[in-house]
Design a protein around this motif. Structure first.
Motif, PDB file in Angstrom:
ATOM      1  N   ASP A 137     -12.134  16.275  -6.756  1.00  0.00           N
ATOM      2  CA  ASP A 137     -13.511  15.566  -6.814  1.00  0.00           C
ATOM      3  C   ASP A 137     -13.481  13.897  -7.235  1.00  0.00           C
ATOM      4  OD1 ASP A 137     -14.503  18.125  -6.325  1.00  0.00           O
ATOM      5  OD2 ASP A 137     -16.198  17.945  -7.929  1.00  0.00           O
ATOM      6  N   HIS A 138     -14.257  13.053  -6.315  1.00  0.00           N
ATOM      7  CA  HIS A 138     -13.703  12.226  -5.999  1.00  0.00           C
ATOM      8  C   HIS A 138     -14.180  11.424  -7.583  1.00  0.00           C
ATOM      9  CE1 HIS A 138     -15.951   7.567  -5.605  1.00  0.00           C
ATOM     10  NE2 HIS A 138     -15.125   7.925  -4.210  1.00  0.00           N
ATOM     11  N   ASP A 139     -15.492  11.892  -8.377  1.00  0.00           N
ATOM     12  CA  ASP A 139     -16.137  11.421  -9.687  1.00  0.00           C
ATOM     13  C   ASP A 139     -14.874  11.124 -11.043  1.00  0.00           C
ATOM     14  OD1 ASP A 139     -17.924   9.939  -7.388  1.00  0.00           O
ATOM     15  OD2 ASP A 139     -19.419  10.209  -9.101  1.00  0.00           O
TER      16      ASP A 139
ATOM     17  N   ARG B 272     -12.326  11.876 -10.441  1.00  0.00           N
ATOM     18  CA  ARG B 272     -10.219  11.582 -10.258  1.00  0.00           C
ATOM     19  C   ARG B 272     -10.292  10.046 -11.136  1.00  0.00           C
ATOM     20  NH1 ARG B 272     -10.544  12.926  -4.179  1.00  0.00           N
ATOM     21  NH2 ARG B 272     -11.051  10.492  -3.250  1.00  0.00           N
ATOM     22  N   TYR B 273     -11.382   9.270 -10.893  1.00  0.00           N
ATOM     23  CA  TYR B 273     -11.395   8.639 -11.450  1.00  0.00           C
ATOM     24  C   TYR B 273     -11.626   8.347 -13.261  1.00  0.00           C
ATOM     25  CZ  TYR B 273     -12.070   5.013  -7.451  1.00  0.00           C
ATOM     26  OH  TYR B 273     -12.067   4.140  -6.506  1.00  0.00           O
ATOM     27  N   ASP B 274     -12.065   9.622 -13.247  1.00  0.00           N
ATOM     28  CA  ASP B 274     -12.300   9.460 -14.902  1.00  0.00           C
ATOM     29  C   ASP B 274     -10.948  10.372 -15.405  1.00  0.00           C
ATOM     30  OD1 ASP B 274     -14.504  10.192 -14.948  1.00  0.00           O
ATOM     31  OD2 ASP B 274     -15.610  12.147 -14.615  1.00  0.00           O
TER      32      ASP B 274
ATOM     33  N   SER C 166     -14.549   0.835  -4.580  1.00  0.00           N
ATOM     34  CA  SER C 166     -15.809   0.654  -3.913  1.00  0.00           C
ATOM     35  C   SER C 166     -16.607   1.271  -4.047  1.00  0.00           C
ATOM     36  CB  SER C 166     -15.161   0.066  -2.420  1.00  0.00           C
ATOM     37  OG  SER C 166     -15.535   0.509  -1.740  1.00  0.00           O
ATOM     38  N   SER C 167     -16.718   2.758  -4.632  1.00  0.00           N
ATOM     39  CA  SER C 167     -17.671   3.288  -4.857  1.00  0.00           C
ATOM     40  C   SER C 167     -18.332   3.359  -5.753  1.00  0.00           C
ATOM     41  CB  SER C 167     -17.585   4.119  -5.352  1.00  0.00           C
ATOM     42  OG  SER C 167     -16.436   4.714  -5.969  1.00  0.00           O
ATOM     43  N   ASP C 168     -20.108   3.995  -6.055  1.00  0.00           N
ATOM     44  CA  ASP C 168     -20.497   2.790  -7.881  1.00  0.00           C
ATOM     45  C   ASP C 168     -19.106   3.150  -9.030  1.00  0.00           C
ATOM     46  OD1 ASP C 168     -22.413   2.365  -9.175  1.00  0.00           O
ATOM     47  OD2 ASP C 168     -22.567   4.306  -9.653  1.00  0.00           O
TER      48      ASP C 168
ATOM     49  N   ALA D 182       0.520  -1.178   0.246  1.00  0.00           N
ATOM     50  CA  ALA D 182       0.022  -0.448  -0.219  1.00  0.00           C
ATOM     51  C   ALA D 182       0.762   0.730   0.230  1.00  0.00           C
ATOM     52  CB  ALA D 182      -1.021   0.012   1.292  1.00  0.00           C
ATOM     53  N   ASP D 183       0.353   2.535   0.088  1.00  0.00           N
ATOM     54  CA  ASP D 183       1.129   3.786  -0.388  1.00  0.00           C
ATOM     55  C   ASP D 183       0.400   4.659  -0.455  1.00  0.00           C
ATOM     56  OD1 ASP D 183       3.293   5.117   0.582  1.00  0.00           O
ATOM     57  OD2 ASP D 183       3.888   5.661  -2.119  1.00  0.00           O
ATOM     58  N   VAL D 184       1.047   5.951   0.076  1.00  0.00           N
ATOM     59  CA  VAL D 184      -0.562   6.718   0.127  1.00  0.00           C
ATOM     60  C   VAL D 184       0.566   8.072   0.329  1.00  0.00           C
ATOM     61  CG1 VAL D 184       0.081   7.335   2.273  1.00  0.00           C
ATOM     62  CG2 VAL D 184      -1.880   8.125   1.458  1.00  0.00           C
TER      63      VAL D 184
ATOM     64  N   VAL E 101      -4.631   3.402  -7.575  1.00  0.00           N
ATOM     65  CA  VAL E 101      -5.594   4.239  -6.851  1.00  0.00           C
ATOM     66  C   VAL E 101      -5.490   5.655  -7.164  1.00  0.00           C
ATOM     67  CG1 VAL E 101      -4.404   2.881  -4.244  1.00  0.00           C
ATOM     68  CG2 VAL E 101      -3.711   5.190  -5.913  1.00  0.00           C
ATOM     69  N   THR E 102      -6.258   6.303  -6.620  1.00  0.00           N
ATOM     70  CA  THR E 102      -6.979   7.574  -7.121  1.00  0.00           C
ATOM     71  C   THR E 102      -6.162   8.866  -6.036  1.00  0.00           C
ATOM     72  OG1 THR E 102      -8.661   7.377  -6.391  1.00  0.00           O
ATOM     73  CG2 THR E 102      -8.722   6.489  -8.880  1.00  0.00           C
ATOM     74  N   SER E 103      -6.204   8.196  -5.402  1.00  0.00           N
ATOM     75  CA  SER E 103      -5.633   9.195  -3.756  1.00  0.00           C
ATOM     76  C   SER E 103      -7.090   9.715  -2.600  1.00  0.00           C
ATOM     77  CB  SER E 103      -4.658   9.925  -3.891  1.00  0.00           C
ATOM     78  OG  SER E 103      -3.951   9.230  -4.640  1.00  0.00           O
TER      79      SER E 103
HETATM   80  C1  LIG Z   1      -8.894  -1.880   1.211  1.00  0.00           C
HETATM   81  C2  LIG Z   1      -8.381  -0.914   0.378  1.00  0.00           C
HETATM   82  C3  LIG Z   1      -7.192  -0.315   0.593  1.00  0.00           C
HETATM   83  C4  LIG Z   1      -6.676   1.083   0.037  1.00  0.00           C
HETATM   84  N1  LIG Z   1      -4.808   0.804  -0.113  1.00  0.00           N
HETATM   85  C5  LIG Z   1      -5.231   1.924  -0.762  1.00  0.00           C
HETATM   86  C6  LIG Z   1      -3.524   2.497  -0.766  1.00  0.00           C
HETATM   87  O1  LIG Z   1      -2.788   1.660  -0.157  1.00  0.00           O
HETATM   88  N2  LIG Z   1      -2.958   3.557  -1.438  1.00  0.00           N
HETATM   89  C7  LIG Z   1      -4.232   4.808  -1.747  1.00  0.00           C
HETATM   90  O2  LIG Z   1      -3.746   6.345  -1.784  1.00  0.00           O
HETATM   91  N3  LIG Z   1      -5.525   4.248  -1.744  1.00  0.00           N
HETATM   92  C8  LIG Z   1      -5.761   3.116  -1.920  1.00  0.00           C
HETATM   93  N4  LIG Z   1      -7.071   2.936  -1.435  1.00  0.00           N
HETATM   94  C9  LIG Z   1      -8.596   3.251  -1.703  1.00  0.00           C
HETATM   95  C10 LIG Z   1      -8.724   3.488  -3.251  1.00  0.00           C
HETATM   96  O3  LIG Z   1      -7.792   2.350  -3.915  1.00  0.00           O
HETATM   97  C11 LIG Z   1      -9.743   4.623  -3.856  1.00  0.00           C
HETATM   98  O4  LIG Z   1      -8.526   5.411  -4.462  1.00  0.00           O
HETATM   99  C12 LIG Z   1     -10.865   4.633  -2.801  1.00  0.00           C
HETATM  100  O5  LIG Z   1     -10.530   3.914  -2.292  1.00  0.00           O
HETATM  101  C13 LIG Z   1     -11.610   5.613  -3.633  1.00  0.00           C
HETATM  102  O6  LIG Z   1     -12.586   4.967  -4.806  1.00  0.00           O
HETATM  103  P1  LIG Z   1     -13.858   4.177  -4.005  1.00  0.00           P
HETATM  104  O7  LIG Z   1     -14.655   5.812  -3.277  1.00  0.00           O
HETATM  105  O8  LIG Z   1     -14.123   3.894  -4.513  1.00  0.00           O
HETATM  106  O9  LIG Z   1     -13.667   3.334  -1.948  1.00  0.00           O
HETATM  107  C14 LIG Z   1      -7.986   1.889  -0.622  1.00  0.00           C
HETATM  108  C15 LIG Z   1      -8.597   1.356  -0.062  1.00  0.00           C
HETATM  109  C16 LIG Z   1      -9.353   0.130   0.098  1.00  0.00           C
HETATM  110  C17 LIG Z   1     -10.774   0.342   0.343  1.00  0.00           C
END
Ligand SMILES: Cc1cc2nc3c(=O)[nH]c(=O)nc-3n(C[C@H](O)[C@H](O)[C@H](O)COP(=O)(O)O)c2cc1C
Length: 448
Positions: free
Chosen positions: A153-155, A157-159, A229-231, A57-59, A135-137
């Protein structure tokens, strides 16, 4: 469902990952996260245990939502300090033959031309054992530090992630023909320009003419991991992911999630069974129940509840320091990680208070904790694998490196005895290890 269980070690190149406070356990080695030898030992142990990969994982950014301050995160070691995972991978690859490495990188704060080259390099350096966790951060502090006025914005970021992946796919899959490198010394031709194509990408976020600057690596496209895991996140995962990290804490929720993702994948024209699902799990094992329970108690004793709340506040983008500890969490649509909000507000009929979240999430955040003898822990793994229909697990640590060592020494032999886990690896690349194929299937958008 796979015929053999797949295992990843879920970890982070940081003093702390998802068990906040466990660096304080007697003998814990988390502070050695910056030592190469720490990671080469982890790699050897994971390969001994037949793991598919070490998942890093990373952030981006720092956890500063709790109390509107970065100080709790710094003081408590909440995923801070941390190093970039990509740079320890070559050392780990050097001491192993088959183990894979999943590296998390953000599509919001990288450029695809640059990132595609980095993953091609890692795929070459590991002989095809690399995965990209897309990941989208989520932290606002990432945007602050990387020159943006505000977090996208959340969505949206996915675009951007959609287009980001289109560029990467074109660079990895379409730019260089397999036979482009000719190395004809007499003719003075290293690569045949006729066999190296521009990608001519012009889009909303990126203009990338190409060609790719790296020659094809063993897997070309790294194995693709995602955890949306969002829509909108599910839509992205269903279109792109080969392996999906499941964050739901109960069997029913995992089952619903897997069914939904497979349906979405089918709608996107993909074989729904080509996606593999990995829930997180926190095994705490001892030779006897008493030993396992004693470890569990010792681990719980070291949970740092303020640190946990600092972590979860960043995940859900809500300052939990402002809530009464006995206040119930309510469902919200967050700009950060919807999956973590859902884990505590949309499953079962259970309502969680802030205090309960802090206690539960101290060991592995949203994943089930399994405590017991090797047989009992293996029973639980077998149950999820056979009855819930997951393909494997992301094994989360508490004590480092003891949690991994306990698991490999005690549970892995039991899983092998039951024929659930590989005795040895087949194939060379990570995609062969996990999926039995070297390249992405033809129905994946990268191959279209
Ligand atoms: C179990 C899990 C692990 C994740 N690991 C990371 C991570 O290591 N780094 C990161 O930036 N985001 C991580 N995320 C964030 C997701 O990749 C995604 O960017 C975030 O969940 C937003 O999308 P969502 O709202 O669709 O869940 C993680 C999310 C989940 C649920």
């Amino acid at each position: 469902m796979s015929d053999r269980m797949r295992l990843n070690l879920f970890t982070m190149n940081a003093v702390e990952h998802v068990s906040v406070g466990s660096w304080r356990l007697p003998g814990d080695q988390s502070h050695r996260y910056h030592d190469r030898e720490y990671w080469t030992d982890v790699a050897r142990t994971a390969e001994r245990g037949g793991f598919d990969a070490v998942f890093f994982a990373d952030v981006r950014g720092i956890y500063d939502v709790f109390g509107d301050s970065h100080e709790p995160a710094i003081e408590k070691g909440v995923q801070t300090p941390s190093n970039d995972p990509a740079y320890v991978v070559p050392a780990m690859a050097e001491v192993t033959d088959n183990l894979g490495f999943a590296v998390t990188k953000s599509t919001s704060y990288n450029h695809p031309y640059q990132l595609a080259r980095e993953f091609s390099t890692l795929d070459h350096t590991t002989d095809g054992r690399i995965a990209f966790n897309v990941v989208t951060s989520y932290l606002e502090s990432a945007a602050d530090n990387l020159g943006y006025d505000e977090r996208m914005d959340h969505d949206e970021r996915y675009d951007r992630a959609d287009e980001f992946m289109d560029v990467c796919y074109a660079l990895w899959e379409d730019s260089w023909n397999d036979d482009a490198v000719v190395r004809d010394a007499d003719a003075g031709v290293y690569s045949d320009p006729e066999k190296v194509d521009q990608i001519d990408h012009e889009g909303e976020y990126f203009d990338v003419p190409g060609p790719h600057s790296a020659e094809p690596s063993p897997q070309r496209t790294p194995v693709l991991y995602q955890a949306g895991s969002s829509d909108r996140g599910r839509e992205f995962a269903a279109e792109n992911a080969e392996a999906v990290f499941v964050s739901q804490p109960t069997e029913e929720a995992v089952d619903d999630y897997v069914t939904d993702l497979r349906e979405r994948a089918a709608d996107a024209g993909r074989d729904p069974d080509s996606l593999a699902f990995f829930p997180g799990i926190v095994p705490i094992v001892g030779e006897t129940e008493e030993i396992a329970n004693a470890k569990h108690e010792a681990y719980k004793d070291r949970i740092d509840t303020e640190g946990v709340l600092a972590l979860i506040s960043g995940f859900v983008d809500v300052d939990l320091s402002e809530l009464d500890p006995d206040q119930k969490l309510e469902h919200i649509e967050t700009e950060a990680i919807q999956g973590v909000v859902n884990a505590f507000t949309s499953n079962d009929d259970r309502e969680w208070t802030v205090r309960e979240v802090a206690e539960f999430a101290g060991l592995g955040t949203t994943s089930p904790v399994v405590v017991g003898t090797p047989e009992q822990v293996a029973d639980e793994f077998e149950h999820w694998f056979r009855n819930v229909g997951v393909d494997g697990f992301n094994v989360k640590e508490v004590a480092r490196p003891d949690s991994l060592q306990d698991f490999v020494d005690l549970v892995v032999p039991e899983l092998r005895e039951r024929g659930l886990l590989r005795e040895s690896y087949e194939g060379d690349t990570l995609r062969e290890t996990t999926f039995g194929r070297r390249r992405l299937p033809d129905d994946h958008p990268a191959r279209q």
